[in-house]
Design an enzyme around this catalytic site. Sequence first.
Site, short mmCIF file in Angstrom:
data_model
loop_
_atom_site.label_atom_id
_atom_site.label_comp_id
_atom_site.label_asym_id
_atom_site.label_seq_id
_atom_site.Cartn_x
_atom_site.Cartn_y
_atom_site.Cartn_z
CG ASN A 156 -2.06 -5.14 0.34
OD1 ASN A 156 -3.28 -4.98 0.31
ND2 ASN A 156 -1.35 -4.94 1.43
CD GLU A 165 -4.00 -4.58 4.19
OE1 GLU A 165 -3.40 -3.71 3.56
OE2 GLU A 165 -4.85 -4.34 5.07
CG ASP A 196 2.46 -4.90 1.79
OD1 ASP A 196 3.56 -4.32 1.88
OD2 ASP A 196 1.39 -4.38 2.15
CG ASN A 255 3.79 -2.92 5.08
OD1 ASN A 255 3.42 -1.99 4.38
ND2 ASN A 255 2.94 -3.78 5.62
CG ASP A 286 3.24 -4.46 -2.83
OD1 ASP A 286 2.56 -5.18 -2.08
OD2 ASP A 286 3.12 -3.21 -2.88
CG ASP A 329 -3.61 1.10 -0.46
OD1 ASP A 329 -3.88 -0.11 -0.60
OD2 ASP A 329 -3.41 1.62 0.66
CG HIS A 330 -0.49 -2.40 -1.94
ND1 HIS A 330 0.79 -2.53 -1.49
CD2 HIS A 330 -1.21 -2.00 -0.86
CE1 HIS A 330 0.87 -2.24 -0.21
NE2 HIS A 330 -0.35 -1.92 0.21
#
Length: 273
Positions: free
Chosen positions: A12, A39, A162, A164, A233, A262-263
């Site tokens: 991501n 993303e 991802d 989530n 992930d 951030d991933h």
Amino acid sequence: MTKKSIKIATWNVNSVGQRLDRMLAFLERETPDFLCLQELKGADEKFPMEAVIAAGYRAEIFGQKAYNGVAILSKMNPVSVTRNFGDGVDDAAARFLAATYEVDLEGKPQSKIPLTIMSSYIPNGQSIGSEKYIYKLEWFQRLRKYLDTHHRPDDLVALVGDFNVAPNDIDVYDPAAWRDHIHTSIKERQGLRQVVNFGLVDTFRHLYPDEPGYSWWDYRQMSFLQNKGLRIDLIYATPPLAELCREVRVDRNERKGEKPSDHAPVIASFELP
DNA sequence: ATGGCTAGCCCGGCTAGA
């Protein structure tokens, strides 16, 4: 093409435009056979196709203005590509992309085996009970239905991205603080489990039962330095593919330095028979 | 408890992410 091993990565990137330099360096360093992105945060025309081609890759992309967006980068040409579930639901969010490739198995030059790669960006869900939470739970059901409709558990399928959802408490840095929180709630975990029950193996957890394997750390509060992360992930594989998996790792270095996502990327390596 | 970072959009304060 005939290969001895296959490397599948998922990342991501939180805007492919902001992460282009990192992504190109990643391709050069890791040379994955498949890099699944989530993303992208831009329409198709904003995707850096020329730079990807210059790096020796091609990209199947499914973009969307400002939000979402998924892609699969590979040096191979797919034989088929699917965008979204095609289930009649009025949902324009670019969150699911599947591509099927044909791989020659070593020593069996005549036998081309289809390998399907799915890049998924599961909805965030915002907060428990919200409209987006309901959408997230429905999305899991639609994903399961897509798998049931198009595949069998004995196909070679990698479902990555991802998700989530942190599947279990070991995937959460502070399970007590995150209890019944978005990403850990019972219904989210049940939704994910329904997808997994199609016949999928969580390759990281299968190989490393006791390692946290966090792949996401909040930008705020210096979460990465304190290793306050979640493992969301994931690289799922059907059993015949999963049994070929030899290693899964989180590229934590990509969370360091200037302008990280951030991933962090997650990379799985498979040895072909 | 709240807000804390980052990115896109279109130009400053929203939405969204997780």
